[in-house]
Design an enzyme around this catalytic site. Structure first.
Site, mmCIF file in Angstrom:
data_model
loop_
_atom_site.group_PDB
_atom_site.id
_atom_site.type_symbol
_atom_site.label_atom_id
_atom_site.label_comp_id
_atom_site.label_asym_id
_atom_site.label_seq_id
_atom_site.Cartn_x
_atom_site.Cartn_y
_atom_site.Cartn_z
ATOM 1 N N CYS A 25 0.823 -1.216 0.000
ATOM 2 C CA CYS A 25 0.000 0.000 0.000
ATOM 3 C C CYS A 25 0.849 1.254 0.000
ATOM 4 O O CYS A 25 1.876 1.312 0.685
ATOM 5 C CB CYS A 25 -0.844 0.068 1.263
ATOM 6 S SG CYS A 25 -1.954 -1.287 1.448
ATOM 7 N N ARG A 52 -12.585 0.490 -6.563
ATOM 8 C CA ARG A 52 -12.243 0.328 -5.159
ATOM 9 C C ARG A 52 -11.592 1.588 -4.586
ATOM 10 O O ARG A 52 -11.678 1.885 -3.419
ATOM 11 C CB ARG A 52 -11.266 -0.855 -5.097
ATOM 12 C CG ARG A 52 -10.787 -1.271 -3.758
ATOM 13 C CD ARG A 52 -9.884 -2.478 -4.001
ATOM 14 N NE ARG A 52 -9.338 -3.012 -2.783
ATOM 15 C CZ ARG A 52 -9.298 -4.310 -2.511
ATOM 16 N NH1 ARG A 52 -9.786 -5.186 -3.345
ATOM 17 N NH2 ARG A 52 -8.756 -4.727 -1.398
HETATM 18 P P1 XMP Z 1 -0.763 -7.187 3.373
HETATM 19 O O1 XMP Z 1 0.044 -6.369 4.339
HETATM 20 O O2 XMP Z 1 -1.291 -8.425 3.984
HETATM 21 O O3 XMP Z 1 -2.025 -6.265 3.038
HETATM 22 O O4 XMP Z 1 -0.005 -7.414 2.118
HETATM 23 C C1 XMP Z 1 -3.099 -6.701 2.258
HETATM 24 C C2 XMP Z 1 -4.232 -5.685 2.338
HETATM 25 O O5 XMP Z 1 -3.823 -4.438 1.741
HETATM 26 C C3 XMP Z 1 -4.983 -3.766 1.216
HETATM 27 N N1 XMP Z 1 -4.656 -3.375 -0.155
HETATM 28 C C4 XMP Z 1 -4.243 -2.134 -0.503
HETATM 29 N N2 XMP Z 1 -4.131 -1.005 0.214
HETATM 30 N N3 XMP Z 1 -3.326 0.113 -1.700
HETATM 31 C C5 XMP Z 1 -3.680 0.144 -0.390
HETATM 32 O O6 XMP Z 1 -3.569 1.195 0.252
HETATM 33 C C6 XMP Z 1 -3.418 -0.996 -2.487
HETATM 34 O O7 XMP Z 1 -3.076 -0.973 -3.661
HETATM 35 C C7 XMP Z 1 -3.908 -2.172 -1.853
HETATM 36 N N4 XMP Z 1 -4.169 -3.413 -2.331
HETATM 37 C C8 XMP Z 1 -4.619 -4.131 -1.254
HETATM 38 C C9 XMP Z 1 -6.142 -4.729 1.297
HETATM 39 O O8 XMP Z 1 -6.932 -4.328 2.389
HETATM 40 C C10 XMP Z 1 -5.466 -6.071 1.532
HETATM 41 O O9 XMP Z 1 -6.272 -6.989 2.203
#
Ligand code: XMP
Length: 521
Positions: free
Chosen positions: A345, A440
């Site tokens: 993120c 999203r």
């Molecule tokens: P981890 O830390 O497990 O996080 O890799 C997965 C979660 O990150 C969110 N997610 C995003 N958040 N930009 C964001 O700010 C993104 O591009 C993005 N893609 C996923 C989502 O909640 C996921 O479960």
């Protein structure tokens, strides 16, 4: 007794309960590594701890772990593996709607232990061709169902005849004929196909394969005795697969707050699509967006709640008590908490918005308790200790990065300098938004429009099977619960005591001043 009280009050001054600790630290947003949990007197062995968790009236997991609805993490293969281990997979929505429906069907129709598309051979092939196939694909078995060009079962080619000396003979000359092959029809499998297959192998001494056919004698699957034995052993395992009332693995699917060409919420599309998911047996839908405390998400949840009163609904993401209350009032059962903690993120960098996870979880958990709903800690988890900390407030965690390197995640591994990696990208990354997930993040997927990506495209080192990764995570959670004397997740939430960690304390927590020969994982 007095001495004991004194030691207890000394502990209580340093190691505080959530209600004391977090308000006292309300000027600072804290995340997993900023805090540590204090040990407590325990009579609980890690292996005796229970990890089941109720996310909604109709949604119970046997382990509190969910795989993220991301296009490099959860499709049917991952969802099957998660549910088989007692957790849940949320199928992402960055794909055509029909495909999402069939991904859900695949999970719901998956019969654990039944090889649904067994490798088959044709009667006019030569045994030599079969030997070449085994060599090329590195199969560890040599018995194959024989099927004609219309899919009808014509016999079984036994491993005894798949030998170089018979290379020039036709499969048709060597097969065990249909009449002598043991089969069962799909209908006869009943509610518990494993028990049925197990009974068959008990009753048929020396038979190791059972073929499944439909009413027209088309091949529909294959049971092997060794698979059934493995599964029956697994049944005695502590954490059972997460199943619905009809004994099918559970499955979740994500949906977005889709808008029509006029920019209004496309109620008709949402209802049709979720109706299709429900028809296929989906157990929970997740209205997944970056900003859940918003009109579009609220309206989507309301529309779904009205149309499907009993369907468990997850919604998010939020990081405030007001956000939790809002989504609860709209009808959500479980709220995703996390804005910007994910490993891919960049929301906090790009938008300057988001709250470190432990503070966000504390705040949201208080609102959730009042509304009698649950929260899911979404993102930022890199080790089992983070999960233990997250579970002191949430009923489950959602992980992306931890599973993205697994065999069951979508996509193939690529080799770079002798190491295997798999792609892992944020759903707010430019590439993911272009292929559909822009809604999203409140953007249009039209590449001509200006968008600000809120995620990166990355690689994760390939890390083997989900079973292996989950076994390690579960072991860690159980260990944490043992240290706190918590027999189950409710006790973990009640008992947790926190203290801040200094940067030096954080360094002390990881291996240090040694030459590491083997990592802990
Ligand atoms: P981890 O830390 O497990 O996080 O890799 C997965 C979660 O990150 C969110 N997610 C995003 N958040 N930009 C964001 O700010 C993104 O591009 C993005 N893609 C996923 C989502 O909640 C996921 O479960």
């Amino acid at each position: 007794m007095a001495a004991m009280r004194q030691s207890e009050s000394l502990d209580a001054r340093f190691y505080q309960a959530a209600g004391q600790f977090f308000p006292a630290n309300n000027k600072l947003a804290l995340t997993f590594d900023d805090v540590t949990l204090a040990t407590l007197y325990s009579e609980i062995l890690p292996r005796d701890t229970q990890l089941d968790t109720q996310l909604a009236e109709n949604l119970r997991l046997n382990i509190p772990i969910i795989s993220s609805d991301m296009d490099t993490v959860t499709e049917s293969r991952m969802a099957i593996a998660m549910a088989a281990n007692g957790g849940l997979g949320l199928i992402h929505y960055n794909m055509p709607e029909r495909q999402q429906l069939s991904e859900v069907s695949r999970v719901k129709n998956h019969v654990h232990g039944l090889i649904q598309e067994p490798i088959q051979v044709a009667p006019d092939q030569l045994i030599g061709d079969v030997l070449a196939l085994i060599e090329q694909k590195k199969f560890g078995f040599s018995t194959f169902p024989v099927v004609d060009d219309k899919g009808k079962l014509v016999g079984l080619l036994s491993g005894h005849v798949v030998k170089p000396r018979y290379a020039k003979r036709k499969v048709a000359d060597a097969l065990t004929p249909r009449a002598q092959v043991h089969t069962i029809t799909q209908k006869e499998l009943g509610k518990d196909p494993i028990a049925r297959a197990d009974k068959f192998f008990n009753e048929h001494l020396g038979i190791h394969k059972l073929l499944v056919v439909d009413d027209k004698d088309n091949l529909r699957g294959l049971f092997t005795m060794s698979d059934i034995e493995r599964i029956t052993q697994e049944r005695n395992a502590q954490f059972k697969p997460a199943r619905d009332a009809r004994f099918h693995l559970i499955c979740g699917a994500a949906v977005s707050a889709t808008r029509n060409a006029f920019g209004e919420l496309d109620r008709e599309w949402i209802l049709n699509h979720v109706g299709g998911l429900v028809e296929r047996g989906v157990d929970v839908v997740a209205v997944s967006t970056a900003h859940g405390h918003s009109r579009g998400v609220g309206d989507t949840v309301r529309v779904l709640r009205d149309a499907f009163p009993k369907l468990p609904i997850i919604a998010g993401n939020v990081t405030s008590a007001a956000g939790v209350e809002f989504l609860a009032d709209c009808g959500a059962n479980a709220i995703k908490v996390g804005q910007g903690p994910g490993s891919i993120c960049t929301t906090r960098i790009v938008a300057g918005v988001g709250i470190p996870q432990m503070t966000a979880l504390y705040v949201c958990s208080r609102a959730a308790a009042k509304k009698k709903i649950t929260i899911l800690a979404d993102g930022g988890i890199v080790k089992s200790g983070d999960i233990v900390k997250a579970l002191t407030f949430s009923q489950s965690v959602i992980c992306g990065g931890i599973f993205a390197g697994c065999n069951e995640a979508p996509g193939d591994a690529v080799e770079i300098s002798g190491k295997l990696y798999k792609q892992y990208r944020g759903m707010g990354s430019f590439a993911a938004m272009k292929s559909g997930s822009a809604a999203r993040y409140g953007h249009s997927s039209n590449p001509m429009q200006k968008v600000a990506p809120e995620g990166v495209e990355a690689l994760k080192e390939a890390c083997g099977s989900v079973d292996r990764v989950l076994a390690q995570l579960i072991g860690g959670i159980q260990s944490g619960m043992g240290y706190l004397g918590a027999a189950n997740l409710t006790q973990l939430r009640d008992k947790a005591r926190y203290i801040r960690v200094s940067p030096a304390g954080m360094r002390e927590a990881a291996p240090h001043d040694v030459v590491e020969l083997k990592t802990g994982s």
